[in-house]
Design a protein around this motif. Structure first.
Motif, mmCIF file in Angstrom:
data_model
loop_
_atom_site.group_PDB
_atom_site.id
_atom_site.type_symbol
_atom_site.label_atom_id
_atom_site.label_comp_id
_atom_site.label_asym_id
_atom_site.label_seq_id
_atom_site.Cartn_x
_atom_site.Cartn_y
_atom_site.Cartn_z
ATOM 1 N N GLU A 177 -50.089 -35.379 -70.566
ATOM 2 C CA GLU A 177 -49.788 -36.363 -69.550
ATOM 3 C C GLU A 177 -48.732 -35.908 -68.606
ATOM 4 N N LEU A 178 -47.947 -35.241 -69.154
ATOM 5 C CA LEU A 178 -46.605 -34.617 -68.211
ATOM 6 C C LEU A 178 -47.586 -33.283 -67.549
ATOM 7 N N ALA A 179 -47.130 -33.330 -66.189
ATOM 8 C CA ALA A 179 -47.613 -32.408 -65.208
ATOM 9 C C ALA A 179 -47.180 -30.991 -65.456
ATOM 10 N N ALA A 180 -47.751 -30.043 -64.740
ATOM 11 C CA ALA A 180 -47.266 -28.683 -64.762
ATOM 12 C C ALA A 180 -47.645 -27.838 -65.962
ATOM 13 N N PRO A 181 -48.332 -26.690 -65.555
ATOM 14 C CA PRO A 181 -49.193 -25.830 -66.717
ATOM 15 C C PRO A 181 -48.009 -25.590 -67.947
ATOM 16 N N VAL A 182 -46.698 -25.505 -67.484
ATOM 17 C CA VAL A 182 -45.875 -24.981 -68.421
ATOM 18 C C VAL A 182 -45.785 -26.051 -69.793
ATOM 19 N N GLN A 199 -36.208 -19.987 -63.542
ATOM 20 C CA GLN A 199 -37.382 -19.943 -64.426
ATOM 21 C C GLN A 199 -38.107 -21.475 -64.235
ATOM 22 N N ALA A 200 -37.248 -22.469 -64.006
ATOM 23 C CA ALA A 200 -37.926 -23.827 -63.825
ATOM 24 C C ALA A 200 -38.490 -23.641 -62.499
ATOM 25 N N ALA A 201 -37.813 -23.282 -61.434
ATOM 26 C CA ALA A 201 -38.396 -22.972 -59.931
ATOM 27 C C ALA A 201 -39.824 -22.414 -60.189
ATOM 28 N N ARG A 202 -40.087 -21.511 -61.030
ATOM 29 C CA ARG A 202 -41.114 -20.749 -61.081
ATOM 30 C C ARG A 202 -42.328 -21.568 -61.593
ATOM 31 N N ALA A 203 -41.770 -22.419 -62.565
ATOM 32 C CA ALA A 203 -42.894 -23.338 -63.101
ATOM 33 C C ALA A 203 -43.130 -24.503 -62.065
ATOM 34 N N LEU A 204 -42.198 -24.953 -61.212
ATOM 35 C CA LEU A 204 -42.635 -25.713 -59.877
ATOM 36 C C LEU A 204 -43.429 -24.902 -59.147
ATOM 37 N N ALA A 205 -43.318 -23.594 -58.786
ATOM 38 C CA ALA A 205 -44.333 -22.822 -57.953
ATOM 39 C C ALA A 205 -45.664 -22.980 -58.549
ATOM 40 N N ALA A 206 -45.665 -22.706 -59.754
ATOM 41 C CA ALA A 206 -46.950 -22.631 -60.312
ATOM 42 C C ALA A 206 -47.718 -24.008 -60.356
ATOM 43 N N TRP A 207 -47.112 -25.198 -60.403
ATOM 44 C CA TRP A 207 -47.692 -26.188 -60.464
ATOM 45 C C TRP A 207 -47.998 -26.610 -59.022
ATOM 46 N N LEU A 208 -47.379 -26.174 -57.785
ATOM 47 C CA LEU A 208 -47.670 -26.475 -56.470
ATOM 48 C C LEU A 208 -48.918 -25.541 -56.207
ATOM 49 N N ASP A 209 -48.893 -24.484 -56.744
ATOM 50 C CA ASP A 209 -50.133 -23.469 -56.447
ATOM 51 C C ASP A 209 -51.437 -24.297 -57.049
ATOM 52 N N GLN A 242 -52.047 -27.271 -57.161
ATOM 53 C CA GLN A 242 -52.198 -28.790 -56.960
ATOM 54 C C GLN A 242 -52.209 -28.665 -55.273
ATOM 55 N N PRO A 243 -53.354 -28.238 -54.727
ATOM 56 C CA PRO A 243 -53.493 -27.809 -53.433
ATOM 57 C C PRO A 243 -53.275 -29.190 -52.694
ATOM 58 N N ALA A 253 -41.978 -36.464 -43.462
ATOM 59 C CA ALA A 253 -43.347 -36.353 -44.061
ATOM 60 C C ALA A 253 -44.297 -37.037 -43.285
ATOM 61 N N ARG A 254 -45.637 -36.407 -43.426
ATOM 62 C CA ARG A 254 -46.851 -37.394 -43.130
ATOM 63 C C ARG A 254 -47.374 -37.638 -44.074
ATOM 64 N N ARG A 255 -48.436 -38.620 -43.954
ATOM 65 C CA ARG A 255 -49.606 -38.929 -44.957
ATOM 66 C C ARG A 255 -50.091 -37.699 -45.430
ATOM 67 N N GLY A 256 -50.353 -37.548 -46.513
ATOM 68 C CA GLY A 256 -51.089 -36.544 -47.469
ATOM 69 C C GLY A 256 -50.319 -35.423 -47.712
ATOM 70 N N GLU A 257 -48.922 -35.406 -47.197
ATOM 71 C CA GLU A 257 -48.054 -34.473 -47.538
ATOM 72 C C GLU A 257 -47.167 -34.733 -48.577
#
Length: 431
Positions: free
Chosen positions: A255-260, A318-328, A330-331, A409-413
């Protein structure tokens, strides 16, 4: 830079808030690595067993999530579980949980009174008071399992006065270098200090530093490594946990998000497997349930809305790289960051890791929240150096930064609030 000496208090407290303020001043320094003082006080308190089994979780990132997976799986097995974590997000009580319930003020106050009486002329830091309170409350709670999260490092962290039946080292990366050493090998050796001879030591990352492995081997721990002794096989909505002994568990996605989080869940399963507390069939059942009910707020926690608001406690590269992987993975629309940081963090490394994924940075002062907090102007100076084309605004506090992000921020962002527990706390309190 190490904390300034504290001023000794003159009166004894009565409320929880007063006790926490009192603890900030009892010891000359806010951080004082070593076990002699805290062990001496624990021995004066009788040093009772805190649970029938103990699992200690250390590492640079992923500790809180791993504790949450362990708690959820053990509860699914019908075990009575106590969890000690730090820091807290909103209420201090969050640090100590028994059977899924945070310790109440009265329990904490009574424990602090017992600790203060036992310590005599021995001084304790704020963290050491909290650690002893957790151990004291756990010893009175008839626990099957106590799960202890390391606060800083491992070898000299206060939780290390307890001999764990199994330990997990989630990841090792550069953080707290002034205390733990300048490179991954040095930091890994410090984190290995929680392991015990002839007991399982789970290494949660596939490429750990050699210093960690060497130190674990020297201590005679039974090392189990991700990618060697156990590994993950991912599918779209499910995954399999494999062990070299032939055990295979078929599980739902965490249930927790992020690939890590697959790595964190995998390490938690490895610890339970190593302890051989349940059969393979039962392990699969409780692991599956544990994927659905981990208690880990502010780990890529979605607070809803449109634009969506996501909050995370990530605060190092290291945590920021995990965030980056999650953003990548989650288009979606543009990402607006609400970001604040402490002075001992690698701000440039965090910003570089996220790079152009952030469309606009809303930089928040944290200097009013903690003496270690950086100002937004300092953050802006670093951002100009590492990402000279980045768009940003500075704000007096997290509230103003979040308000501005919501307005722009706009809708969808998406709005990603991260960088410190102080940022996450402010956002969760407001939302």
């Amino acid at each position: 830079m190490k904390p300034e000496p504290r001023v000794k208090p003159t009166t004894k407290p009565s409320t929880l808030a007063e006790w926490l303020d009192y603890q900030q001043h009892v010891h000359a320094l806010g951080v004082d690595m070593g076990l002699d003082r805290v062990r001496a006080v624990w021995q004066r308190m009788g040093a009772p067993a805190i649970a029938r089994q103990v699992i200690t979780v250390g590492g640079t990132n992923g500790k809180g999530s791993t504790v949450a997976f362990l708690e959820a799986m053990l509860a699914a097995a019908g075990q009575r579980v106590g969890c000690y974590t730090s820091p807290h997000l909103i209420h201090y009580n969050e640090r100590i949980r028994v059977a899924g319930v945070d310790a109440d003020d009265a329990m904490l106050i009574e424990s602090f009174e017992r600790i203060d009486l036992a310590r005599g002329d021995i001084t304790l830091t704020y963290f050491e008071f909290g650690t002893l309170a957790a151990l004291d409350l756990f010893a009175r709670a008839d626990l099957d399992v106590a799960v202890l999260e390391v606060g800083l490092g491992g070898r000299l962290d206060a939780v290390n006065i307890i001999d764990a039946n199994a330990v997990i080292v989630t990841t090792v990366d550069l953080d707290h270098v002034e205390w733990l050493g300048p490179d991954r090998d040095s930091i890994g050796r410090e984190k290995a200090g929680i392991a015990r001879r002839d007991r399982p030591a789970i290494v949660g990352e596939t490429e750990p530093p050699q210093g960690l492995l060497e130190a674990l081997a020297k201590q005679g721990a039974h090392i189990e490594r991700a990618g060697h002794d156990f590994y993950v096989e991912r599918e779209v909505h499910r995954w399999r946990w494999h062990h070299r002994d032939g055990t295979v568990l078929d599980l739902p996605a965490p249930e927790l998000a992020a690939p890590v989080q697959y790595a964190n869940a995998s390490a938690a399963i490895a610890a339970l497997h190593a302890l051989q507390a349940v059969s393979e069939v039962e392990l699969e059942r409780i692991a599956a349930l544990g994927m659905h009910f981990p208690h880990a707020p502010a780990r890529l926690q979605s607070l809803g809305g449109d634009p969506a608001l996501i909050v995370d406690v990530g605060h190092n590269p290291q945590a920021a790289r995990a965030l980056a992987a999650w953003l990548d993975a989650q288009p979606g629309g543009r990402v607006h960051a609400v970001y604040g940081a402490l002075a001992d963090k690698d701000v440039g490394g965090v910003m570089t890791a996220l790079g152009s994924r952030i469309a606009h940075w809303h930089l928040a002062n944290l200097d009013q929240d903690t003496p270690r907090g950086l100002t937004a102007d300092v953050l802006a100076g670093v951002l100009r150096q590492v990402l000279p084309r980045a768009n940003f605004d500075t704000h007096d506090n997290v509230h103003q930064a979040l308000t501005a992000a919501r307005a722009s921020a706009r809708r969808g962002e998406r709005i990603l609030a991260f960088g410190s527990f102080f940022v996450a706390s402010a956002v969760l309190t407001e939302s």
